[in-house]
Design an enzyme around this catalytic site. Structure first.
Site, PDB file in Angstrom:
ATOM      1  N   HIS A 118       0.832  -1.201   0.000  1.00 60.89           N
ATOM      2  CA  HIS A 118       0.000   0.000   0.000  1.00 60.89           C
ATOM      3  C   HIS A 118       0.874   1.261   0.000  1.00 60.89           C
ATOM      4  O   HIS A 118       1.900   1.316   0.670  1.00 60.89           O
ATOM      5  CB  HIS A 118      -0.884   0.040   1.248  1.00 60.89           C
ATOM      6  CG  HIS A 118      -2.106  -0.816   1.163  1.00 60.89           C
ATOM      7  ND1 HIS A 118      -2.062  -2.178   1.306  1.00 60.89           N
ATOM      8  CD2 HIS A 118      -3.406  -0.493   0.970  1.00 60.89           C
ATOM      9  CE1 HIS A 118      -3.295  -2.668   1.204  1.00 60.89           C
ATOM     10  NE2 HIS A 118      -4.119  -1.663   0.999  1.00 60.89           N
ATOM     11  N   ASN A 149       8.436  -4.064   3.265  1.00 62.53           N
ATOM     12  CA  ASN A 149       7.042  -3.687   3.509  1.00 62.53           C
ATOM     13  C   ASN A 149       6.671  -3.843   4.983  1.00 62.53           C
ATOM     14  O   ASN A 149       6.033  -2.971   5.576  1.00 62.53           O
ATOM     15  CB  ASN A 149       6.122  -4.550   2.634  1.00 62.53           C
ATOM     16  CG  ASN A 149       4.675  -4.110   2.693  1.00 62.53           C
ATOM     17  OD1 ASN A 149       4.368  -2.966   3.024  1.00 62.53           O
ATOM     18  ND2 ASN A 149       3.778  -5.021   2.368  1.00 62.53           N
TER      19      ASN A 149
END
Length: 265
Positions: A118, A149
């Protein structure tokens, strides 16, 4: 013998059904219900788009790069009232209906070895189902190493939430450094950034404070302060004018300095 044939047919139908579901099923668009309240970045603080493909959703704005099959930037506001712990059901990743050329299919990431990372974190949008689901458009994701991430990138996202709780409203602009020589994944050639940036702004006028981060897309245990850079450096690498609508004098000061005084790490 007859029963075996029936069982074999049922298994075959199940396999075919599962394959069709995985490869062709797309859930309904996360449309904007009438009356949804928006918390968008003021135009005065939106970056320019090098691609001309600016998309505005209910709770964030992005500039999509078809050549790289991802956003060159995602911009959003983060307010204290946004920081809730509401339990949300994780939706499907789906193509962004507002991107004229269609954003990349999530299946490009399958088997690639990269996370669907994201840009606007889903955790920043738990305050409503609409806001949360919007973060699962594929225009809001970029290929990321899973350790990056879940590691330093996640630490930076958490730090931004901490600053929001401590200092109040923030404007955040984030994305990958998109170039022409990047690794590509999937049938649509989604580019894999080697570096990601995040710019965090608070205050206004002469009291504006900005922190900009440029982080290689790999896990690191180094302190976040080590990745703070001038906004000017990110502009040189991206070709994006991040505060194009601000006065030149304001830009020359804010974008050229590195000043983490007043930001508690």
């Amino acid at each position: 013998m007859k029963n075996r044939i029936i069982y074999a047919l049922l298994i075959a139908l199940c396999v075919i059904g599962f394959w069709l579901f995985e490869n062709f099923y797309t859930p309904a668009t996360y449309s904007n219900p009438n009356g949804t309240r928006r918390d968008l970045v003021q135009t005065d603080f939106l970056p320019n788009s090098t691609t001309g493909e600016v998309v505005q959703h209910a709770y964030y704005t992005l500039s999509y790069s078809e050549a790289h099959e991802q956003a060159e930037w995602v911009a959003y506001t983060l307010k204290r009232k946004h920081l809730t712990y509401d339990d949300r059901e994780r939706p499907y990743f789906i193509e962004d209906p507002k991107v004229k050329t269609k954003s990349a299919d999530w299946r490009n990431y399958r088997g690639s070895g990269y996370d669907r990372g994201h840009l606007l974190p889903a955790g920043d949008r738990r305050f409503s189902e609409q806001a949360y689901n919007e973060t699962f458009y594929t225009s809001n994701i970029s290929p990321q190493d899973k350790y990056f991430n879940a590691g330093i990138w996640n630490r930076l996202e958490q730090k931004v939430r901490y600053w929001c709780k401590k200092y109040g409203n923030l404007i955040v602009v984030t994305g990958g450094i998109l170039k022409n020589d990047l690794e590509e994944i999937g049938s649509e050639d989604v580019d894999v950034p080697r570096t990601f940036y995040k710019i965090v702004l608070r205050g206004n006028g002469e009291r504006t404070q900005v922190l900009a981060f440029l982080i290689p897309a790999e896990e690191s245990q180094e302190p976040l302060q080590n990745f703070v850079v001038p906004v000017d450096e990110i502009e040189k690498k991206t070709g994006i004018d991040f505060f194009q609508n601000q006065p030149e004098a304001w830009q020359s000061v804010i974008e050229s300095e590195v000043n983490d005084n007043g930001w508690k790490f």
